[in-house]
Design a protein around this motif. Sequence first.
Motif, PDB file in Angstrom:
ATOM      1  N   VAL A  59       0.844  -1.207   0.000  1.00 14.17           N
ATOM      2  CA  VAL A  59       0.000   0.000   0.000  1.00 14.17           C
ATOM      3  C   VAL A  59       0.876   1.251   0.000  1.00 14.17           C
ATOM      4  CG1 VAL A  59      -1.623   1.349   1.392  1.00 14.17           C
ATOM      5  CG2 VAL A  59      -1.989  -1.089   1.078  1.00 14.17           C
ATOM      6  N   ILE A  60       1.925   1.244   0.837  1.00 10.18           N
ATOM      7  CA  ILE A  60       2.833   2.398   0.886  1.00 10.18           C
ATOM      8  C   ILE A  60       3.512   2.584  -0.466  1.00 10.18           C
ATOM      9  CG2 ILE A  60       4.925   3.339   1.931  1.00 10.18           C
ATOM     10  CD1 ILE A  60       4.142   2.018   4.526  1.00 10.18           C
ATOM     11  N   ALA A  61       4.012   1.480  -1.040  1.00  5.19           N
ATOM     12  CA  ALA A  61       4.698   1.571  -2.330  1.00  5.19           C
ATOM     13  C   ALA A  61       3.768   2.134  -3.400  1.00  5.19           C
ATOM     14  CB  ALA A  61       5.222   0.196  -2.742  1.00  5.19           C
ATOM     15  N   ASP A  62       2.493   1.748  -3.387  1.00  7.18           N
ATOM     16  CA  ASP A  62       1.533   2.232  -4.375  1.00  7.18           C
ATOM     17  C   ASP A  62       1.324   3.734  -4.290  1.00  7.18           C
ATOM     18  OD1 ASP A  62       1.115  -0.028  -5.700  1.00  7.18           O
ATOM     19  OD2 ASP A  62      -0.966  -0.344  -5.089  1.00  7.18           O
ATOM     20  N   ASP A  63       1.529   4.324  -3.089  1.00  6.88           N
ATOM     21  CA  ASP A  63       1.374   5.762  -2.954  1.00  6.88           C
ATOM     22  C   ASP A  63       2.504   6.521  -3.633  1.00  6.88           C
ATOM     23  OD1 ASP A  63      -0.986   5.753  -1.704  1.00  6.88           O
ATOM     24  OD2 ASP A  63      -0.268   6.366   0.273  1.00  6.88           O
ATOM     25  N   TYR A  64       3.647   5.894  -3.782  1.00  2.00           N
ATOM     26  CA  TYR A  64       4.811   6.611  -4.319  1.00  2.00           C
ATOM     27  C   TYR A  64       5.231   6.117  -5.697  1.00  2.00           C
ATOM     28  CZ  TYR A  64       4.982   7.946   0.575  1.00  2.00           C
ATOM     29  OH  TYR A  64       4.647   8.393   1.815  1.00  2.00           O
ATOM     30  N   ILE A  65       4.805   4.904  -6.086  1.00  3.99           N
ATOM     31  CA  ILE A  65       5.218   4.344  -7.369  1.00  3.99           C
ATOM     32  C   ILE A  65       4.001   4.312  -8.276  1.00  3.99           C
ATOM     33  CG2 ILE A  65       6.126   2.303  -8.523  1.00  3.99           C
ATOM     34  CD1 ILE A  65       7.622   1.733  -5.857  1.00  3.99           C
ATOM     35  N   ALA A  66       4.057   5.121  -9.358  1.00  5.57           N
ATOM     36  CA  ALA A  66       2.848   5.325 -10.141  1.00  5.57           C
ATOM     37  C   ALA A  66       2.775   4.435 -11.390  1.00  5.57           C
ATOM     38  CB  ALA A  66       2.741   6.787 -10.544  1.00  5.57           C
ATOM     39  N   GLY A  67       3.906   4.092 -11.991  1.00  6.07           N
ATOM     40  CA  GLY A  67       3.896   3.331 -13.234  1.00  6.07           C
ATOM     41  C   GLY A  67       3.276   1.955 -13.059  1.00  6.07           C
TER      42      GLY A  67
END
Lengths: 144, 124
Positions: free
Chosen positions: A107-115
Amino acid sequence: MTSKSRNLSIKQRGLMNFEAVMWIFTRLSALAIYGLILVGLIGALIMGARNNMNFADVMRWAFMPNITHVQSTDLQDLNPWASPFWKLTASALLLVATAHGVHGLAVIADDYIAGSGARKAVRFLSVLMMLSMMGMGLWLIWTS
Amino acid sequence: MGLKRNVSLSAGLRYKGPGAYLTYILHRIGGLGMAIFIAVHILAAFIGGRTGGFLNGIYENWAFQIFIFFCALFHAINGLRITILDLFPKLLEYQPEAIWIEWAVFIPLFGISAFVILNTALGG
């Protein structure tokens, strides 16, 4: 509008997709983790933590009731601490907490990684990490 | 976790929402701290030997214990607030009050714990 849908009950909102299922899983697994930690804490006090362990030792045991976590304490008899009950409690805590934690990282990664490609890579690495942590953890719990 | 949320990495890191932002970011820091610690800890125990022993030395240090206890306790208490308010959505109206209660529980609990850990480590 937003505040209205926020106030709907879970039944009315429904659990339609993976994200919604994981949303409720995160909350329920948190409750399970509180219960398992409480079991570890009470168990430690019953088995004689009061006179032979310091606060950090008790916390270490409560957060993961594995025998290696009490080997450095003043406890005389370690046998009750290595019983199958504690191995099962530790396994349950490991599996629930790993699933909860790895989903949190995704979930955290999805907030910062958009591709979308990068996000798929994150999903793959998350599943890989979750399975390897569960495997190594279970091996450590049942062989120590 | 929708796959079409187009926010760049730098914009994401600069995000600063209203209200409960402090608990939100501390929840993340606590969760990340625990996840990294547990992953490295399991790996170190699994590998064993000198590397494992070196890493265990870090974990037994009082400063590290206080840090990881901050992560765990804050994540647990803030998570309890989120769980209660999300499972009983009517209570969401009282979010600010819930956050004040949360701090009133967390600060004394963590203060006493940190004092006890320090007292054991440094006072003998």
